[in-house]
Design a protein around this motif. Structure first.
Motif, PDB file in Angstrom:
ATOM      1  N   SER A  39      -0.956  -4.982   2.698  1.00  0.00           N
ATOM      2  CA  SER A  39      -1.950  -4.534   3.683  1.00  0.00           C
ATOM      3  C   SER A  39      -2.786  -5.703   4.176  1.00  0.00           C
ATOM      4  O   SER A  39      -3.057  -5.831   5.376  1.00  0.00           O
ATOM      5  CB  SER A  39      -2.850  -3.458   3.071  1.00  0.00           C
ATOM      6  N   ALA A  40      -3.185  -6.585   3.256  1.00  0.00           N
ATOM      7  CA  ALA A  40      -3.993  -7.747   3.644  1.00  0.00           C
ATOM      8  C   ALA A  40      -3.236  -8.637   4.621  1.00  0.00           C
ATOM      9  O   ALA A  40      -3.803  -9.101   5.625  1.00  0.00           O
ATOM     10  CB  ALA A  40      -4.389  -8.540   2.398  1.00  0.00           C
ATOM     11  N   GLN A  41      -1.964  -8.865   4.357  1.00  0.00           N
ATOM     12  CA  GLN A  41      -1.162  -9.699   5.255  1.00  0.00           C
ATOM     13  C   GLN A  41      -1.037  -9.064   6.632  1.00  0.00           C
ATOM     14  O   GLN A  41      -1.124  -9.758   7.663  1.00  0.00           O
ATOM     15  CB  GLN A  41       0.218  -9.923   4.638  1.00  0.00           C
ATOM     16  N   GLN A  42      -0.843  -7.764   6.671  1.00  0.00           N
ATOM     17  CA  GLN A  42      -0.710  -7.084   7.958  1.00  0.00           C
ATOM     18  C   GLN A  42      -2.016  -7.132   8.750  1.00  0.00           C
ATOM     19  O   GLN A  42      -2.006  -7.318   9.970  1.00  0.00           O
ATOM     20  CB  GLN A  42      -0.282  -5.635   7.736  1.00  0.00           C
ATOM     21  N   LEU A  43      -3.130  -6.973   8.072  1.00  0.00           N
ATOM     22  CA  LEU A  43      -4.420  -7.012   8.758  1.00  0.00           C
ATOM     23  C   LEU A  43      -4.686  -8.390   9.360  1.00  0.00           C
ATOM     24  O   LEU A  43      -5.076  -8.510  10.530  1.00  0.00           O
ATOM     25  CB  LEU A  43      -5.539  -6.625   7.787  1.00  0.00           C
ATOM     26  N   ILE A  44      -4.475  -9.443   8.576  1.00  0.00           N
ATOM     27  CA  ILE A  44      -4.713 -10.801   9.073  1.00  0.00           C
ATOM     28  C   ILE A  44      -3.767 -11.119  10.230  1.00  0.00           C
ATOM     29  O   ILE A  44      -4.168 -11.703  11.258  1.00  0.00           O
ATOM     30  CB  ILE A  44      -4.576 -11.825   7.937  1.00  0.00           C
ATOM     31  N   ALA A  45      -2.492 -10.742  10.089  1.00  0.00           N
ATOM     32  CA  ALA A  45      -1.519 -11.003  11.149  1.00  0.00           C
ATOM     33  C   ALA A  45      -1.900 -10.299  12.450  1.00  0.00           C
ATOM     34  O   ALA A  45      -1.568 -10.773  13.546  1.00  0.00           O
ATOM     35  CB  ALA A  45      -0.125 -10.559  10.703  1.00  0.00           C
ATOM     36  N   ALA A  46      -2.613  -9.175  12.337  1.00  0.00           N
ATOM     37  CA  ALA A  46      -3.028  -8.425  13.518  1.00  0.00           C
ATOM     38  C   ALA A  46      -4.368  -8.894  14.072  1.00  0.00           C
ATOM     39  O   ALA A  46      -4.879  -8.318  15.045  1.00  0.00           O
ATOM     40  CB  ALA A  46      -3.112  -6.938  13.176  1.00  0.00           C
ATOM     41  N   GLY A  47      -4.950  -9.928  13.468  1.00  0.00           N
ATOM     42  CA  GLY A  47      -6.228 -10.433  13.963  1.00  0.00           C
ATOM     43  C   GLY A  47      -7.440  -9.694  13.429  1.00  0.00           C
ATOM     44  O   GLY A  47      -8.534  -9.822  13.968  1.00  0.00           O
TER      45      GLY A  47
ATOM     46  N   MET B 253     -12.572  -2.547   4.943  1.00  0.00           N
ATOM     47  CA  MET B 253     -12.940  -2.672   3.542  1.00  0.00           C
ATOM     48  C   MET B 253     -11.968  -1.834   2.710  1.00  0.00           C
ATOM     49  O   MET B 253     -11.707  -0.675   3.032  1.00  0.00           O
ATOM     50  CB  MET B 253     -14.373  -2.192   3.298  1.00  0.00           C
ATOM     51  N   MET B 254     -11.440  -2.435   1.645  1.00  0.00           N
ATOM     52  CA  MET B 254     -10.453  -1.762   0.810  1.00  0.00           C
ATOM     53  C   MET B 254     -10.922  -1.729  -0.633  1.00  0.00           C
ATOM     54  O   MET B 254     -11.386  -2.736  -1.173  1.00  0.00           O
ATOM     55  CB  MET B 254      -9.104  -2.477   0.910  1.00  0.00           C
ATOM     56  N   PHE B 255     -10.843  -0.546  -1.253  1.00  0.00           N
ATOM     57  CA  PHE B 255     -11.136  -0.439  -2.675  1.00  0.00           C
ATOM     58  C   PHE B 255      -9.985  -1.055  -3.467  1.00  0.00           C
ATOM     59  O   PHE B 255      -8.816  -0.723  -3.233  1.00  0.00           O
ATOM     60  CB  PHE B 255     -11.280   1.029  -3.084  1.00  0.00           C
ATOM     61  N   GLY B 256     -10.302  -1.948  -4.391  1.00  0.00           N
ATOM     62  CA  GLY B 256      -9.241  -2.538  -5.198  1.00  0.00           C
ATOM     63  C   GLY B 256      -9.687  -3.825  -5.850  1.00  0.00           C
ATOM     64  O   GLY B 256     -10.866  -4.017  -6.163  1.00  0.00           O
ATOM     65  N   ASN B 257      -8.742  -4.724  -6.029  1.00  0.00           N
ATOM     66  CA  ASN B 257      -8.980  -6.005  -6.677  1.00  0.00           C
ATOM     67  C   ASN B 257      -9.712  -6.944  -5.724  1.00  0.00           C
ATOM     68  O   ASN B 257      -9.273  -7.168  -4.600  1.00  0.00           O
ATOM     69  CB  ASN B 257      -7.633  -6.615  -7.084  1.00  0.00           C
TER      70      ASN B 257
ATOM     71  N   ILE C  86     -29.063  -2.633 -18.633  1.00  0.00           N
ATOM     72  CA  ILE C  86     -27.817  -2.453 -17.887  1.00  0.00           C
ATOM     73  C   ILE C  86     -27.801  -3.410 -16.702  1.00  0.00           C
ATOM     74  O   ILE C  86     -28.757  -3.458 -15.923  1.00  0.00           O
ATOM     75  CB  ILE C  86     -27.646  -0.997 -17.416  1.00  0.00           C
ATOM     76  N   THR C  87     -26.712  -4.149 -16.567  1.00  0.00           N
ATOM     77  CA  THR C  87     -26.516  -5.057 -15.442  1.00  0.00           C
ATOM     78  C   THR C  87     -25.344  -4.565 -14.609  1.00  0.00           C
ATOM     79  O   THR C  87     -24.293  -4.227 -15.155  1.00  0.00           O
ATOM     80  CB  THR C  87     -26.219  -6.491 -15.945  1.00  0.00           C
ATOM     81  N   VAL C  88     -25.534  -4.521 -13.302  1.00  0.00           N
ATOM     82  CA  VAL C  88     -24.465  -4.130 -12.383  1.00  0.00           C
ATOM     83  C   VAL C  88     -24.300  -5.238 -11.352  1.00  0.00           C
ATOM     84  O   VAL C  88     -25.231  -5.536 -10.596  1.00  0.00           O
ATOM     85  CB  VAL C  88     -24.769  -2.794 -11.679  1.00  0.00           C
ATOM     86  N   ASP C  89     -23.124  -5.845 -11.339  1.00  0.00           N
ATOM     87  CA  ASP C  89     -22.799  -6.902 -10.379  1.00  0.00           C
ATOM     88  C   ASP C  89     -21.549  -6.481  -9.621  1.00  0.00           C
ATOM     89  O   ASP C  89     -20.446  -6.447 -10.182  1.00  0.00           O
ATOM     90  CB  ASP C  89     -22.545  -8.228 -11.102  1.00  0.00           C
ATOM     91  N   ILE C  90     -21.716  -6.158  -8.350  1.00  0.00           N
ATOM     92  CA  ILE C  90     -20.611  -5.664  -7.526  1.00  0.00           C
ATOM     93  C   ILE C  90     -19.771  -6.843  -7.062  1.00  0.00           C
ATOM     94  O   ILE C  90     -20.292  -7.809  -6.485  1.00  0.00           O
ATOM     95  CB  ILE C  90     -21.146  -4.881  -6.318  1.00  0.00           C
ATOM     96  N   GLN C  91     -18.465  -6.757  -7.302  1.00  0.00           N
ATOM     97  CA  GLN C  91     -17.548  -7.830  -6.940  1.00  0.00           C
ATOM     98  C   GLN C  91     -16.891  -7.522  -5.590  1.00  0.00           C
ATOM     99  O   GLN C  91     -16.332  -6.439  -5.406  1.00  0.00           O
ATOM    100  CB  GLN C  91     -16.464  -7.988  -8.007  1.00  0.00           C
ATOM    101  N   MET C  92     -16.956  -8.472  -4.668  1.00  0.00           N
ATOM    102  CA  MET C  92     -16.353  -8.266  -3.350  1.00  0.00           C
ATOM    103  C   MET C  92     -15.854  -9.599  -2.799  1.00  0.00           C
ATOM    104  O   MET C  92     -16.475 -10.641  -3.019  1.00  0.00           O
ATOM    105  CB  MET C  92     -17.342  -7.641  -2.367  1.00  0.00           C
ATOM    106  N   THR C  93     -14.741  -9.538  -2.093  1.00  0.00           N
ATOM    107  CA  THR C  93     -14.197 -10.693  -1.386  1.00  0.00           C
ATOM    108  C   THR C  93     -14.057 -10.343   0.088  1.00  0.00           C
ATOM    109  O   THR C  93     -13.613  -9.238   0.428  1.00  0.00           O
ATOM    110  CB  THR C  93     -12.816 -11.085  -1.954  1.00  0.00           C
ATOM    111  N   VAL C  94     -14.443 -11.249   0.962  1.00  0.00           N
ATOM    112  CA  VAL C  94     -14.341 -11.055   2.408  1.00  0.00           C
ATOM    113  C   VAL C  94     -13.430 -12.147   2.968  1.00  0.00           C
ATOM    114  O   VAL C  94     -13.663 -13.345   2.717  1.00  0.00           O
ATOM    115  CB  VAL C  94     -15.725 -11.104   3.084  1.00  0.00           C
ATOM    116  N   VAL C  95     -12.409 -11.736   3.700  1.00  0.00           N
ATOM    117  CA  VAL C  95     -11.410 -12.669   4.222  1.00  0.00           C
ATOM    118  C   VAL C  95     -11.311 -12.501   5.737  1.00  0.00           C
ATOM    119  O   VAL C  95     -11.055 -11.399   6.228  1.00  0.00           O
ATOM    120  CB  VAL C  95     -10.034 -12.439   3.567  1.00  0.00           C
TER     121      VAL C  95
END
Length: 462
Positions: A198-206, A175-179, A153-162
């Motif tokens: 949500s991503a746009q609002q977070l970035i716009a708010a710094g 941190m948001m659960f999702g794509n 069994i292989t488990v590779d956790i996918q995450m993006t940090v912006v």
């Protein structure tokens, strides 16, 4: 020659046996569900209410408020099992909170096993992109779970940090659960229509954000329980009754993502939050309850198994979580509370030793924002908004004991009235707001950010 042939055959049999032992069980959801029923001695489960609200529909869910509270008395979060009252923070931390944690782990969500393999994060790529018209630095990461104990069994956790590229210093991060997809680079030539994400609002708010893929941690079905991180730890075999379910596995994965964020120089590690909607709202609340490094949580439309009281009979019920469609979210032991016939008799929601108000209370004195939409836009009555509000009110005494503010509701949870839509109770570390959108928390993200920024200012962060 005969001896050589015999030895060769013996080697082949040994190899075949080893190969067979290395293969994880391949069961259907129904087979796995039945196996857990057998382990627990359950003959028959009560069927969960149907989502069909049409008049006369078979096994229709209850939406009559007069019938919604068959078990109005909740377990008191500030009473020890020996009956003594909890009157100090010291007793909460040393005695009562561990009692509640044990009940949730054994009976509701399951235990994270000792010796879960380590996760090694690999940076796959870094891109310069734009979010909300602002420059960002986006990293695509993979968390490789050590599978040397069970290579099948292989488990590779996918995450993006912006992270915003033009903000100096460390930034709060959600941190948001999702794509876990990267933002487009180069940015789209056309401005997308509709409300900002949500991503746009977070970035716009710094702020920064991380997107983590739950299904890369553990599948969202019962057939997957012999694979993913749960299957890896169990070496491809079936769960035991107090083993973790998918919700707890997703929460564990979020903690491993937080391990990475603590190494990122752009992240203000004192102010990292966790967010999710629907089933991922359940996982976000669970993650915050069991991971003290998450300073805040946005719980979106979480319903049964999240912020909604189990003891409420309105919309979705415990029996939905014990049925084959959703049981994988929970510990196997949770099936007992949907049992109609078993070796131990029958149990109901009223037999569960804990309820949602205590899960919310486990986050205290950290920050909880409970979010819902409206049924008219798709955030269905099925979720029981009132039952979640009652749970938030009933969690309040723990927040107050620990020296922070609750919702400010003056009524007892049994009679507390749901606030009007778009009226936020946002003055304390425990917050509530029902927006006028659908099954999402994007419509509350603006208010969540303002609320969290205010709490950071109050605590000297900004």
């Amino acid at each position: 020659m005969k001896t050589a042939s015999f030895l060769s055959m013996a080697a082949m049999v040994a190899t075949a046996t080893l190969t067979l032992a290395q293969e994880p069980l391949t069961w259907t959801t129904q087979q796995d569900h039945q196996n857990m029923k057998d382990q627990l001695g359950i003959t028959t489960l009560r069927p969960g209410p149907s989502g069909n609200a049409a008049p006369g529909a078979p096994n229709a869910a209850n939406y009559d408020p007069e019938k919604a509270n068959p078990y109005p008395d909740l377990p008191n979060p500030l009473t020890l099992k020996n009956g003594r009252k909890v009157t100090t923070a010291d007793v909460w931390w040393k005695q009562r909170r561990p009692e509640i944690v044990e009940d949730f782990e054994r009976e509701v969500f399951g235990r994270v096993p000792a010796g879960v393999p380590a996760v090694k994060w690999e940076l796959k790529q870094t891109v310069n992109a734009q979010v909300a018209g602002m420059p960002v630095i986006a990293k695509q990461l993979v968390g490789h779970v050590d599978n040397t104990s069970y290579p099948a069994i292989t488990v590779d956790i996918q995450m993006t940090v912006v992270m915003p590229a033009n903000v100096k210093g460390k930034v709060p991060t959600l941190m948001m659960f999702g794509n876990a997809a990267l933002p487009p680079s180069p940015p789209p030539t056309e401005t997308p229509s509709g409300p900002p994400s949500s991503a746009q609002q977070l970035i716009a708010a710094g702020w920064g954000y991380a997107s983590i893929s739950p299904v890369s941690i553990q599948a969202d079905n019962g057939a997957g329980l012999t694979r993913g991180i749960i299957g890896l730890v169990n070496k491809g075999q079936a769960r035991k009754p107090d083993d973790w379910g998918s919700l707890r596995a997703w929460a564990w994965g979020a903690s491993r993502g937080l391990d990475y964020l603590e190494t990122d120089p752009a992240v203000d590690v004192r102010h990292v939050g966790i967010e999710g909607v629907s089933r991922y709202g359940k996982a976000a609340l669970l993650a915050a309850a069991f991971e003290p490094r998450f300073r805040m949580v946005l719980v979106g439309s979480s319903g049964e198994g999240g912020a909604k009281l189990h003891r409420r009979n309105f919309g979705e019920a415990v029996e939905n979580l014990t049925g084959a469609g959703e049981y994988h979210w929970m510990a196997g032991n949770f099936l007992k509370y949907g049992a109609a016939e078993s070796t131990f008799g029958a149990k109901t929601a009223n037999d569960i030793p804990v309820d949602a108000h205590q899960l919310i209370a486990l986050v205290a004195p950290r920050w909880v924002f409970i979010s819902y939409g409206i049924p008219e836009k798709g955030d269905a009555h099925w979720l029981d908004h009132q039952g979640s509000y009652m749970a938030a009110v009933a969690a309040g005494p723990v927040f107050r004991l620990l020296g922070v503010k609750d919702l400010g509701e003056k009524q007892d949870y049994r009679v507390a009235t749901l606030p009007a839509v778009n009226v936020g109770l946002l003055d304390g570390e425990l917050a509530w707001r029902q927006h006028d959108g659908g099954h999402e928390d994007r419509s509350n993200m603006k208010y969540f950010i303002e609320w969290a920024n205010g709490l950071m200012q109050r605590s000297g962060r900004r």
